[in-house]
Design a protein around this motif. Structure first.
Motif, PDB file in Angstrom:
ATOM      1  N   ARG A 339       0.841  -1.199   0.000  1.00 41.92           N
ATOM      2  CA  ARG A 339       0.000   0.000   0.000  1.00 41.92           C
ATOM      3  C   ARG A 339       0.871   1.243   0.000  1.00 41.92           C
ATOM      4  O   ARG A 339       0.639   2.188  -0.772  1.00 41.92           O
ATOM      5  N   ALA A 340       1.886   1.262   0.841  1.00 42.70           N
ATOM      6  CA  ALA A 340       2.782   2.415   0.884  1.00 42.70           C
ATOM      7  C   ALA A 340       3.526   2.583  -0.433  1.00 42.70           C
ATOM      8  O   ALA A 340       3.693   3.702  -0.936  1.00 42.70           O
ATOM      9  N   LEU A 344       3.254   5.768  -3.008  1.00 47.93           N
ATOM     10  CA  LEU A 344       4.388   6.558  -3.489  1.00 47.93           C
ATOM     11  C   LEU A 344       4.394   6.643  -5.012  1.00 47.93           C
ATOM     12  O   LEU A 344       4.719   7.682  -5.587  1.00 47.93           O
ATOM     13  N   ASP A 345       4.038   5.538  -5.654  1.00 50.63           N
ATOM     14  CA  ASP A 345       3.967   5.542  -7.123  1.00 50.63           C
ATOM     15  C   ASP A 345       2.933   6.557  -7.605  1.00 50.63           C
ATOM     16  O   ASP A 345       3.189   7.346  -8.531  1.00 50.63           O
ATOM     17  N   THR A 346       1.766   6.566  -6.989  1.00 48.48           N
ATOM     18  CA  THR A 346       0.716   7.510  -7.377  1.00 48.48           C
ATOM     19  C   THR A 346       1.125   8.941  -7.070  1.00 48.48           C
ATOM     20  O   THR A 346       0.850   9.868  -7.847  1.00 48.48           O
ATOM     21  N   THR A 465      -1.459  14.611  -0.619  1.00 46.45           N
ATOM     22  CA  THR A 465      -1.720  14.491   0.825  1.00 46.45           C
ATOM     23  C   THR A 465      -2.568  13.256   1.114  1.00 46.45           C
ATOM     24  O   THR A 465      -2.279  12.487   2.041  1.00 46.45           O
ATOM     25  N   GLY A 466      -3.619  13.047   0.310  1.00 38.26           N
ATOM     26  CA  GLY A 466      -4.433  11.847   0.486  1.00 38.26           C
ATOM     27  C   GLY A 466      -3.631  10.579   0.272  1.00 38.26           C
ATOM     28  O   GLY A 466      -3.807   9.582   0.993  1.00 38.26           O
ATOM     29  N   GLY A 467      -2.715  10.615  -0.712  1.00 36.68           N
ATOM     30  CA  GLY A 467      -1.883   9.445  -0.967  1.00 36.68           C
ATOM     31  C   GLY A 467      -0.946   9.140   0.183  1.00 36.68           C
ATOM     32  O   GLY A 467      -0.725   7.971   0.522  1.00 36.68           O
TER      33      GLY A 467
END
Length: 606
Positions: A339-340, A344-346, A465-467
Motif C-alpha cells: 500500500r505504501a 508513493l507511485d501515485t 496528501t491523500g496518498g
C-alpha cells in the motif's frame, strides 16, 4: 507566444483596430484565432489603459454567449499590457471577401445570411449584448455551410470609447446607424440597421454608402442624407424596414427571420458552393487554414498523412512504463508494504502533473515546439532503454516456470470481482478528467484562467496528501468506498465555482480521494490476479483507465457545452458513479471456485 499558451503563427487579417492571427493553443492542443487589439493613435495614455480594460471586461462578458451562429470566444489574455482575444478558428471566408471576388449573392444565399445573422443578434440581445459593428467583414461563411457572426462588441467598443472621449468616430461609416454616427447611444436597434446595410451589400454587391470615400463625408450622408433604396427584389422590403432612420420603427429580428425563411429554398451547404471559397484565379483563399499548419506543432518531422499511418503501430509499440513499474513493485515489495509503495507511485505521478506542464511550457517558450517535442520523444526512448537495461523483475519466480506453474485459464482469473475492480478504475478516471475539464471551463467562464496553474497545484497537492495518508495507515478504506467518495464529493463543487479561490477550496475534498483511489485499485488488482498473469491484469487496468479518460472527456464536455460548467461537475460525478456502480455489482457476484486458489493471498483492502 501570448500568455505563455498561444503561439502565433500567421496573420489572417489586419486593420486599424487590430490584427487577427492563426495561433495554436499549447495547453489544449487546438487551433485558435487570436485578435491583437490595437489602440488607435492619438489616444492619451490614461484613456488607452481604460480602453484596454474595457475591451477585456466586455470580451469576458461575451464569452458566456453560446449560439451556433456566433463565433466562440475562448479566452482573453494580456501580453505586455496589450489585450488579446482568443476565438474559435473557423475555416471560412468573410462575406466581404466573397462579395469582392464573386459579386452579389443570390436571393437564397442572401436570405441564408440574413437568417443566420438575425438569429445570432436575437440571442445576443436576449443576453443584453449589442454587437455594435454588423457588416459583411464580420460575417463568416464556412465551406460546410455554417454562417457565423464574429467580433462581438470588440471593434465597436473601441469606436464608442474613441467617439465619446475624443470626438473622433472610428468604425465602418458605410454600415453605421445614423443615431450612432451622430453621437447617440449605441442600442440594439443599431444592430438592426447594420443587418439591413449588410443585406443591402449582399444583394447589390456594394455597401449602401461609399466605403472608400472620405469618412466624414460618408458619415454626413448617413446622418443627413436620404437612405439608399435597394433595387426591386424579394429582399427589398426587409432591407428598407431595417434601414429606417427612426430606431423605434425598425422591424424586429423575429420578423426578419419570418420574412426571409420562405426565400431560403436550400440549405446553406448547398447554397454556398466550393467556387465561392476560391479567388477568381482559381487559387484557394489564404483565409482557409491548411492542414500543414499544424505539422510544426504536432509532428514536426512527419507530414500529417504519414503521422496518421504510423500513429497506430507507434501506440501499440509504446512501452507501458507505468504498468511495468507497478508489476516490479508487486514483485520487490512485501505484501504488507505494498500500500505504501503504490501510494508513493501515485504520488510521483501527481508530482509529474504539477511539474510537467510548467516545464513543457518553459521549454517551448525558451526553445521551440519542434525541439521540445523531439526532446520528449528522446526521453521516452531513453526511458524504454533504461527499462531494458535494468530489466526489473515483474513477477515472483521470474524465469522459473516450475515455481510459477502453468498459466491459468482466462476465465479462472478474469472473475467478476476483477472486472468490477477494473470498472471502478475506469469510473475513477472518468471523474478525474471530468473534474479537470469542468474546472477549466468554470475558470474560463469567470475570466479567471490566469490562476489555472495555482488551482491545479492545489488539486495535485490535495491528492498527494491523500496518498501519503493512505500509504501510512495500516488499514485504509476499500477501493469501492474511495471511488464513491471521489464521485460524490465532486458533484456539489459547481455550487461554489466562483470566485476562483472558493472553487479551489471546494475541489480539495474530492482530490484528497484521488491518489488513494488509484493506489487502492492497483492493490486490489495485484491481490486478485495470480502472479503468472499479473502483467495481463495490469495491462487491463491501464486499458480501463484510458477508457475512462476517453469516455469522460467527451461526455463531460458535452454537458458543459449544452449547459454550464456547474453541470460539468455533476456529469463527472454521475458518470463515474454509473460506471463504478456497474463495477460494484460485478464484484458482489459469486466468486468462482477457482478464484481463491489462484489469487495471491495477501492482506489488503478490496
Amino acid at each position: 507566444m501570448v500568455a505563455g499558451r498561444y503561439r502565433l503563427r500567421s496573420v489572417l487579417g489586419s486593420g486599424s483596430m487590430g490584427t487577427v492571427w492563426s495561433a495554436y493553443d499549447e495547453f489544449l492542443h487546438r487551433q485558435v484565432a487570436v485578435k491583437e487589439m490595437k489602440v488607435p493613435p492619438g489616444i492619451p495614455a490614461a484613456q488607452a489603459d481604460e480602453l484596454r480594460e474595457r475591451t477585456l471586461r466586455e470580451a469576458r462578458a461575451i464569452a458566456v454567449l453560446s449560439h451556433p451562429n456566433v463565433i466562440i470566444l475562448h479566452d482573453v489574455a494580456r501580453e505586455d499590457d496589450q489585450p488579446f482575444v482568443v476565438m474559435e478558428l473557423l475555416p471560412s471566408r468573410s462575406l466581404a471577401h466573397i462579395l469582392r471576388d464573386h459579386g452579389p449573392l443570390t436571393v437564397g444565399q442572401a436570405a441564408a445570411v440574413g437568417i443566420a445573422v438575425a438569429s445570432a443578434l436575437e440571442a445576443a440581445h436576449a443576453a443584453g449584448i449589442t454587437h455594435r459593428d454588423v457588416k459583411p467583414g464580420n460575417v463568416l461563411v464556412a465551406s460546410d455551410g455554417r454562417i457565423k457572426l464574429t467580433d462581438f462588441g470588440i471593434a465597436r467598443n473601441v469606436s464608442e470609447a474613441t467617439m465619446t472621449r475624443t470626438g473622433i468616430m472610428l468604425g465602418s461609416p458605410a454600415y453605421i446607424a445614423p443615431e450612432v454616427a451622430s453621437g447617440g447611444a449605441v442600442t440594439p436597434a443599431a444592430d438592426l440597421w447594420g443587418l439591413g446595410a449588410t443585406l443591402f451589400a449582399a444583394v447589390e454587391g456594394a455597401p449602401p454608402y461609399d466605403a472608400d470615400g472620405d469618412p466624414l463625408e460618408t458619415v454626413g450622408k448617413v446622418v443627413n442624407g436620404k437612405v439608399p433604396k435597394p433595387k426591386a427584389g424579394p429582399l427589398a422590403d426587409v432591407i428598407s424596414a431595417l434601414m429606417t432612420k427612426e430606431p423605434g420603427r425598425r422591424i424586429t429580428l423575429r420578423d426578419v427571420r419570418h420574412r426571409l425563411y420562405p426565400l431560403q429554398t436550400k440549405t446553406p451547404l448547398d447554397l454556398f458552393g466550393p467556387e465561392l471559397f476560391h479567388t477568381p484565379d482559381g487559387k484557394k483563399t489564404s483565409a482557409q487554414p491548411d492542414a500543414t499548419d499544424t505539422q510544426v506543432i504536432a509532428a514536426p518531422h512527419l507530414p500529417f498523412e504519414t503521422l496518421a499511418v504510423v500513429a497506430v503501430p507507434a501506440g501499440m509499440l509504446s512501452v507501458p512504463a507505468g504498468s511495468l513499474a507497478r508489476q516490479a513493485l508487486a514483485t520487490l515489495v512485501p505484501p504488507e508494504q505494498r500500500r505504501a509503495a503504490y501510494s508513493l507511485d501515485t504520488i510521483s505521478i501527481e508530482a509529474t502533473f504539477m511539474v510537467g506542464p510548467a516545464a513543457g511550457i518553459a521549454a517551448i517558450t525558451a526553445f521551440s515546439p519542434m525541439w521540445t517535442l523531439t526532446a520528449l520523444g528522446v526521453l521516452f526512448g531513453g526511458t524504454a532503454f533504461l527499462i531494458w537495461l535494468v530489466d526489473p523483475p515483474i513477477r515472483e519466480g521470474a524465469g522459473q516456470a516450475a515455481e510459477l506453474g502453468p498459466r491459468p485459464p482466462l476465465r479462472s482469473w478474469l472473475t467478476g470481482r476483477l472486472v468490477g475492480t477494473l470498472l471502478i478504475a475506469g469510473g475513477a478516471l472518468f471523474v478525474l478528467i471530468g473534474t479537470e475539464l469542468a474546472t477549466l471551463a468554470a475558470l474560463r467562464a469567470n475570466g479567471e484562467l490566469g490562476v489555472t496553474g495555482l488551482v491545479i497545484v492545489v488539486m495535485c497537492t490535495a491528492s498527494i496528501t491523500g496518498g501519503i495518508v493512505h500509504g501510512l495507515v495500516k488499514r485504509s478504506l476499500p477501493q469501492g468506498v474511495l471511488m464513491l467518495l471521489l464521485a460524490l464529493l465532486v458533484m456539489p463543487v459547481g455550487l461554489a465555482d466562483h470566485p476562483w479561490w472558493l472553487l479551489m477550496l471546494a475541489l480539495i475534498p474530492t482530490n484528497l480521494m484521488c491518489a488513494p483511489t488509484l493506489s487502492a485499485t492497483t492493490e486490489t488488482v495485484t491481490r486478485l490476479a495470480p502472479p503468472r498473469v499479473r502483467g495481463e491484469a495490469m495491462g487491463l487496468q491501464d486499458a480501463f483507465t484510458r477508457l475512462g479518460l476517453a469516455v469522460g472527456g467527451p461526455v463531460v464536455g458535452f454537458a458543459i457545452d449544452h449547459s454550464s460548467p456547474e453541470w460539468g461537475f455533476v456529469a463527472a460525478g454521475l458518470g463515474g458513479l454509473a460506471i463504478a456502480s456497474a463495477g460494484l455489482l460485478r464484484r458482489r457476484g459469486p466468486a468462482t471456485a477457482a478464484e481463491p486458489a489462484l489469487a495471491a493471498a495477501t492482506a489488503g483492502p478490496e
